[in-house]
Design a protein around this motif. Structure first.
Motif, short mmCIF file in Angstrom:
data_model
loop_
_atom_site.label_atom_id
_atom_site.label_comp_id
_atom_site.label_asym_id
_atom_site.label_seq_id
_atom_site.Cartn_x
_atom_site.Cartn_y
_atom_site.Cartn_z
N GLN A 442 -1.19 5.90 0.08
CA GLN A 442 -1.64 4.95 1.09
C GLN A 442 -1.46 5.57 2.47
N CYS A 443 -2.30 5.12 3.44
CA CYS A 443 -2.15 5.63 4.80
C CYS A 443 -0.84 5.14 5.39
N GLU A 444 -0.17 6.02 6.14
CA GLU A 444 1.10 5.62 6.77
C GLU A 444 0.88 4.52 7.80
N GLY A 445 -0.29 4.57 8.48
CA GLY A 445 -0.50 3.65 9.59
C GLY A 445 -1.35 2.45 9.25
N CYS A 446 -1.95 2.42 8.06
CA CYS A 446 -2.91 1.36 7.74
C CYS A 446 -2.63 0.81 6.35
N SER A 447 -3.07 -0.42 6.13
CA SER A 447 -2.96 -0.94 4.78
C SER A 447 -4.21 -0.59 4.00
N VAL A 460 -8.03 11.17 2.92
CA VAL A 460 -8.43 10.70 4.26
C VAL A 460 -8.36 9.17 4.32
N CYS A 461 -7.86 8.67 5.46
CA CYS A 461 -7.89 7.22 5.69
C CYS A 461 -9.20 6.87 6.38
N HIS A 462 -9.99 6.00 5.76
CA HIS A 462 -11.28 5.65 6.36
C HIS A 462 -11.14 4.63 7.49
N GLN A 463 -9.94 4.13 7.70
CA GLN A 463 -9.73 3.22 8.82
C GLN A 463 -9.41 3.97 10.11
N CYS A 464 -8.43 4.87 10.04
CA CYS A 464 -7.95 5.48 11.27
C CYS A 464 -8.24 6.98 11.33
N GLY A 465 -8.76 7.55 10.24
CA GLY A 465 -9.11 8.96 10.26
C GLY A 465 -7.96 9.89 9.89
N HIS A 466 -6.75 9.33 9.73
CA HIS A 466 -5.61 10.16 9.32
C HIS A 466 -5.96 10.95 8.05
N ASN A 467 -5.57 12.22 8.00
CA ASN A 467 -5.82 12.96 6.76
C ASN A 467 -4.68 13.91 6.44
ZN ZN Z 1 -5.05 4.93 8.49
#
Ligand code: ZN
Ligand code: ADP
Length: 725
Positions: A442-447, A460-467
């Motif tokens: 799971q993304c560290e910054g998003c659910s 890749v997180c499709h919400q915040c772009g974190h990868n």
């Molecule tokens: Zn994220």
């Protein structure tokens, strides 16, 4: 007032800040400004650009007034545009300054483009003639102005030859006006031969051009010639000397539209979108302001270009969710285009094969006129559409494609035609988990889960772009090589296709596969037949013409139906209609196969039977029953904060101060489906009103009564929300 002191001139200036009203400034002696002038003014310790507004609204002690520092040499923002700013601000509850800011996006263009340095033959001859000099002079003797490099290139000589001639006084220096970004469109360049149906539709649109405000729905199946028809309305506006705006949902990818426009008008429209080079952007902005650019094809932000003489807006694919901006100013470009037409007293055309329910209802109730193109152009038939019941024809283990679909792909490529497999999911797999301990990435910054992108080797997180890199071992239990990818994305479908068809040319198209230029080339390659099988996301659904594409397979038709969005069914119908509409556009027999676990769902039935009308009737009836838009009004209030507790407490506080109302109610707060985005926790309230309720006044009263937004708390209002996440 003593006799010799002139009254101080005071004007309001709208500054590009979250300001609720324009601020007053004094106009220094000798400076000429008018409403709409773009000026530079001091604001606190800085200077900002702003627009002179209409009548002063605040009373400032004349001694405290600060003077305007500079007026730009720029055509003023016209009256209709200024009223548009006021209107958008009042509708969306955005600060007018933030809406005005959208008109001020190209600061370098507030000053005129510098002319080019040019030369013109002065009538003299050089003391010594060479063949190179001869070639230059043959061109220059026409007496026209040239740039040095231009005449050198045309003559096939180096610029030193030209400079040498210049030193001898052969030329005079002249200024050449900056060239146009696009040539003038010629409405008589290539007039089309329209079918009787198309002719009637075009005539109806043409009649409205120059005849005041109107809104017309141009409703025609994919490939019926809607574009062909609205190009005639554009021609009519251009003949009348008007400027035209064509809104398209995915401008960066619509090279094909630009080419078609060129075929019709002998020149391209100016493009406007976020991907333009800064210099081009400035030149387009400036030349729109000067009225030199006649037609703009652009993304939603082109509504805020400084048109001088706008006479027509066409909104292509008017149902497309991309028209909703959800950033700073939350607005629907489709709806605001209609407002702009109203304020500018010109027609607006909304084109779609699958109009939004809102637009359908407006047409039914007579607020919009409706022009229909019921059949495809010429010999092209609509694709034959069938549902594949995945319960009865399941894919092989580990796969996602039903044998029935694979068989049709085989037949299609045997015939040397193209197949498209559509799945609206980027990447390889939407979820990765550990088979041993069950850990989910799971993304560290998003659910939200991290999506595996195998080509890039990333999660890749499709919400915040974190990868992050996809590890070999589970970060939770440390077991090696036991991570599994769950569910498919386009990359995984491509992998399955390559297993079945190792010799076919398979290409993946999705928005993360490269920049605009690269994607444009890829689309061109597909149109030219350089791929056999295309696996793509919704990017391929929009507006492309692939002449040899005869099979479209929808990998997972149910994907969009599950979420709690009131428009889920409508959206799915529109998207699948559009994507299957890519098949058979040039007359070849074509097929659309829809993989679904719900073949009896009204959306699937409507698609397969081609009975769009019955589907719309049901949708409209359901919306009416539940008082949902357009039979009721909605607004969302999203509260976000660094901690869940803060966000929830503030959302509850908003709920407590919500005024009582006979026709408006407040639902929530509830934790948002996307509970955390980029480290911010989110709660939603939904304000639901009757159709005639004044939801904006209600929201203003609510926000005015709300406690101050302390610390990390942010409140975002979204009137007419499209997203419920
Ligand atoms: Zn994220
Ligand atoms: P839509 O916008 O409704 O999807 P288009 O305008 O793109 O339809 O038309 C579909 C195809 O048919 C295009 O390739 C277009 O060039 C062609 N076409 C439509 N009308 C005509 C016409 N009157 N003459 C020639 N070609 C046409």
């Amino acid at each position: 007032m003593s006799e010799d002191s002139k009254p101080l001139r005071v004007v309001p200036v709208m500054v590009p800040m979250p300001a609720e009203r324009p601020y007053s400034y004094s106009v220094p002696d000798g400076m000429a400004v008018e409403p709409g002038s773009i000026v530079r003014v001091p604001l606190g310790p800085r200077e900002v650009s702003g627009i002179v507004w209409d009548t002063p609204t605040d009373k400032v002690d004349p001694k405290k007034l600060r003077p305007i520092s500079h007026v730009f040499d720029c055509p003023p923002i016209d009256e209709a545009s200024r009223r548009f700013v006021d209107w958008v601000a009042s509708w969306t509850l955005a600060a007018p300054g933030m809406v005005a800011r959208m008109y001020l996006r190209a600061p370098a263009a507030f000053d005129p483009e510098p002319p080019l340095e040019g030369i013109r033959w002065a009538g003299n001859e050089p003391d010594r003639m060479t063949s190179a000099r001869q070639r230059v002079l043959e061109l220059a003797r026409d007496g026209m102005a040239w740039t040095r490099s231009g005449v050198a290139r045309a003559a096939g000589v180096s610029t030193t030859v030209v400079n040498g001639l210049a030193e001898q006084g052969i030329f005079e220096e002249v200024k050449i006006p900056a060239p146009p970004v696009v040539a003038l469109p010629d409405p008589e360049y290539a007039t089309p031969t329209l079918s009787p149906n198309q002719r009637a539709a075009a005539d109806e649109l043409v009649q409205k051009v120059g005849a005041g405000f109107s809104t017309t729905l141009l409703d025609g199946v994919t490939g019926s010639g809607k574009t062909e028809v609205y190009l005639e309305a554009i021609a009519a506006a251009v003949r009348q000397g008007k400027q035209v705006l064509v809104l398209v949902p995915e401008i960066a990818l619509t090279a094909a539209f630009l080419d078609r426009f060129h075929d019709r008008f002998g020149a391209k429209p100016a493009e406007w979108h976020s991907d333009l080079a800064p210099r081009t952007r400035e030149r387009v902005w400036r030349q729109v302001a000067e009225g030199r650019v006649r037609v703009v094809a652009g993304a939603r932000s082109s509504l805020f270009l400084p048109f001088q003489n706008l006479g027509l807006i066409v909104v292509d694919e008017e149902h497309d969710p991309a028209y909703k901006q959800e950033d700073r100013v939350y607005y629907s470009a489709r709806d605001m285009a209609v407002v702009r037409g109203h304020l500018g007293k010109f027609p607006v055309v909304l084109a779609s094969a699958t109009p939004s329910v809102e637009t359908q209802v407006n047409a039914l109730q007579g607020r919009y006129s409706k022009v229909v193109l019921p059949t495809r152009f010429a010999s092209a038939a609509m694709p034959d559409l069938r549902a594949i019941d995945m319960r009865k024809a399941p894919p092989a283990r580990g796969g996602f494609l039903s044998p029935a679909l694979i068989e049709e792909v085989a037949k299609t490529i045997e015939r040397k035609e193209q197949a498209l497999l559509f799945l609206n999911r980027r990447g390889y797999a939407p979820l990765t988990l550990c088979r041993v301990c069950g850990h989910r990435f799971q993304c560290e910054g998003c659910s939200s889960w991290l999506v595996e992108h195998r080509f890039r080797g990333k999660l890749v997180c499709h919400q915040c772009g974190h990868n992050e890199h996809r590890p070999e071992a589970c970060p939770s239990c440390g077991t090696l090589d036991h991570l599994v990818a769950c569910g498919p994305g386009v990359e995984r479908i491509a992998e399955e296709i390559v297993q079945h068809f190792p010799d076919a040319r398979t290409i993946v198209l999705s928005s993360d596969m490269g920049g605009v230029k690269r994607l444009r080339l890829e689309f061109e390659a597909v149109a030219n037949g350089e791929a056999d099988i295309v696996v793509g996301t919704q990017l391929v659904a929009k507006g492309h013409n692939f002449p040899n594409m005869t099979l479209v397979g929808v990998v997972d038709a149910d994907i969009g139906l599950a979420n709690g969005d009131p428009r889920a069914a409508e959206r799915t119908f529109q998207l699948l209609n559009q994507v299957t509409g890519r098949a058979g556009r040039t007359g070849k027999k074509s097929l659309g196969l829809i993989q679904t676990y719900q073949p009896h769902h009204p959306v699937m039935r409507a698609l397969v039977s081609g009975q769009a009308e019955a589907f719309y009737e049901q949708e409209i009836a359901a919306r009416e029953r539940e008082h949902l838009p357009p039979f009721g009004r909605l607004a969302a209030i999203v509260v976000s904060a660094a901690t869940r507790a803060e966000a929830e407490a503030h959302a509850r506080a908003l709920r407590r101060v919500a005024p009582g109302s006979p026709d408006i109610s407040v639902l929530g707060p509830a934790e948002a489906p996307l509970a955390v985005v980029a480290g911010r926790h989110r709660f939603r309230l939904l304000v639901h009103g009757e159709r005639k309720s004044d939801i904006q006044s209600y929201l203003r009263a609510l926000l005015a009564a709300a406690p101050k937004e302390r610390g990390s708390i942010r409140v975002q209002v979204d009137v007419d929300p499209q997203s419920f996440l």
